[in-house]
Enzyme design. Sequence first.
Site, PDB file in Angstrom:
ATOM      1  CG  ASP A 171      37.619 -50.234 -10.560  1.00 61.19           C
ATOM      2  OD1 ASP A 171      38.631 -49.887  -9.902  1.00 61.19           O
ATOM      3  OD2 ASP A 171      37.679 -51.011 -11.527  1.00 61.19           O
ATOM      4  CD  GLU A 207      53.610 -46.246 -14.715  1.00 59.67           C
ATOM      5  OE1 GLU A 207      53.512 -47.471 -14.502  1.00 59.67           O
ATOM      6  OE2 GLU A 207      52.666 -45.540 -15.114  1.00 59.67           O
ATOM      7  CE  LYS A 230      45.593 -45.896 -17.016  1.00 66.13           C
ATOM      8  NZ  LYS A 230      46.759 -45.539 -16.217  1.00 66.13           N
ATOM      9  CB  ALA A 276      45.570 -47.956  -5.138  1.00 66.67           C
TER      10      ALA A 276
HETATM   11  N1  PSU Z   1      50.117 -44.709 -17.957  1.00 64.67           N
HETATM   12  C1  PSU Z   1      50.137 -45.308 -19.174  1.00 64.67           C
HETATM   13  N2  PSU Z   1      49.870 -46.644 -19.211  1.00 64.67           N
HETATM   14  C2  PSU Z   1      49.595 -47.396 -18.085  1.00 64.67           C
HETATM   15  C3  PSU Z   1      49.598 -46.745 -16.801  1.00 64.67           C
HETATM   16  C4  PSU Z   1      49.847 -45.402 -16.811  1.00 64.67           C
HETATM   17  O1  PSU Z   1      50.367 -44.656 -20.195  1.00 64.67           O
HETATM   18  O2  PSU Z   1      49.361 -48.593 -18.168  1.00 64.67           O
HETATM   19  C5  PSU Z   1      49.330 -47.569 -15.524  1.00 64.67           C
HETATM   20  C6  PSU Z   1      49.861 -46.826 -14.311  1.00 64.67           C
HETATM   21  O3  PSU Z   1      50.840 -47.647 -13.702  1.00 64.67           O
HETATM   22  C7  PSU Z   1      48.664 -46.624 -13.401  1.00 64.67           C
HETATM   23  C8  PSU Z   1      47.802 -47.796 -13.756  1.00 64.67           C
HETATM   24  O4  PSU Z   1      49.030 -46.599 -12.057  1.00 64.67           O
HETATM   25  O5  PSU Z   1      47.945 -47.830 -15.198  1.00 64.67           O
HETATM   26  C9  PSU Z   1      46.384 -47.629 -13.266  1.00 64.67           C
HETATM   27  O6  PSU Z   1      45.804 -48.890 -13.101  1.00 64.67           O
HETATM   28  P1  PSU Z   1      44.433 -49.042 -12.246  1.00 64.67           P
HETATM   29  O7  PSU Z   1      43.394 -48.302 -13.037  1.00 64.67           O
HETATM   30  O8  PSU Z   1      44.143 -50.522 -12.191  1.00 64.67           O
HETATM   31  O9  PSU Z   1      44.695 -48.431 -10.902  1.00 64.67           O
HETATM   32 MN    MN Z   2      41.091 -50.102 -11.232  1.00 63.19          MN
END
Ligand code: PSU
Ligand code: MN
Length: 316
Positions: free
Chosen positions: A136, A25, A157, A139
């Site tokens: 929150d 990604e 995370k 997606a």
């Molecule tokens: N993994 C990492 N660092 C990141 C991400 C994943 O080590 O920044 C990214 C991914 O692209 C994941 C996004 O889809 O963080 C999630 O963001 P949100 O919580 O706004 O959906």
């Molecule tokens: Mn988010």
Amino acid sequence: MKPLFTLAPPILQALRDGAPVVALESALITHGLPTPLNLEVARKMEEVVREEGALPATIGVLEGTIHVGLTPPELERLAHETAPLKVSLRDLPAALAHGRSGGTTVAATSFLAHQAGISVFATGGIGGIHRGHPEDVSADLPALSTTPITVVCAGAKAILDLERTLERLETLGVEVVGYGTDTFPAFTSPSSGLPVPARADTPDEVAAIAQARDALGLSAAVLVCAPIPAEAALDWDEANAEIEAAVAAAEAQGIGGKELTPFLLARLSTQTGGRSLAANQALLLNNSRIAARIASALCTTAQRPAAQGEPNAQDH
Ligand code: PSU
Ligand code: MN
């Protein structure tokens, strides 16, 4: 007219030949890691995939075109983009229509990789349900429930509410597989202590799970959760305390929506003197390696004659 979608010729060839390909990604390049580390890590992830005999296909959006398999100069352009979009699934149509550039999240990358015919995808940690903000929800979660791909991550995370996130993955029918572990990893720490429903210890075992999913015609991802290597890991209690402080700072500054995850990751890095960043890098490389091995196992076992003549749930 510019195409909406391009598949790099070597990736197309590998897919035609039944050779292993790993999708990577790019939201972590544009929004997860600071420059210049972002480009460095993106390149290293590709290198690790190659070392394991697979082909990396980093996915991103450049001037309104989706690239599956960014070339080295394209990867550099995306990493140096001044105001890149964070492109989740819902953002794709406008990004394309407006000719924008951006990094694709787990949700968007899973969808695009599957569309391209790639079966394995490596990331760091998936998005999920935020601490203190159960409304929150990333997606990434619904996207994983509708995309039959194998995603290798270090869990969700750690800035998230891991218990709620794991619950939601269950509701969504996403198969969560501990890779060499019985518990859900906590991104920069090896374990959250929360039990996972399944475990696999080898790439072949993961391949067998993904193939069983496909034979059943189930639509959800197999989420392979690999603990961060011990030497790079943060202590979970210590990490948790830092996360609580970062979440409080976000709250105080009124940060939410798609800015929240990048804010928390950056804040943690400052708080830990860069240790969370080093850990993030280590787990990304570890996941890339495991993904390449799984992709190879899937290619080998796909040619097994035993697969022929088996009933396909979709035919009934
Ligand atoms: N993994 C990492 N660092 C990141 C991400 C994943 O080590 O920044 C990214 C991914 O692209 C994941 C996004 O889809 O963080 C999630 O963001 P949100 O919580 O706004 O959906
Ligand atoms: Mn988010």
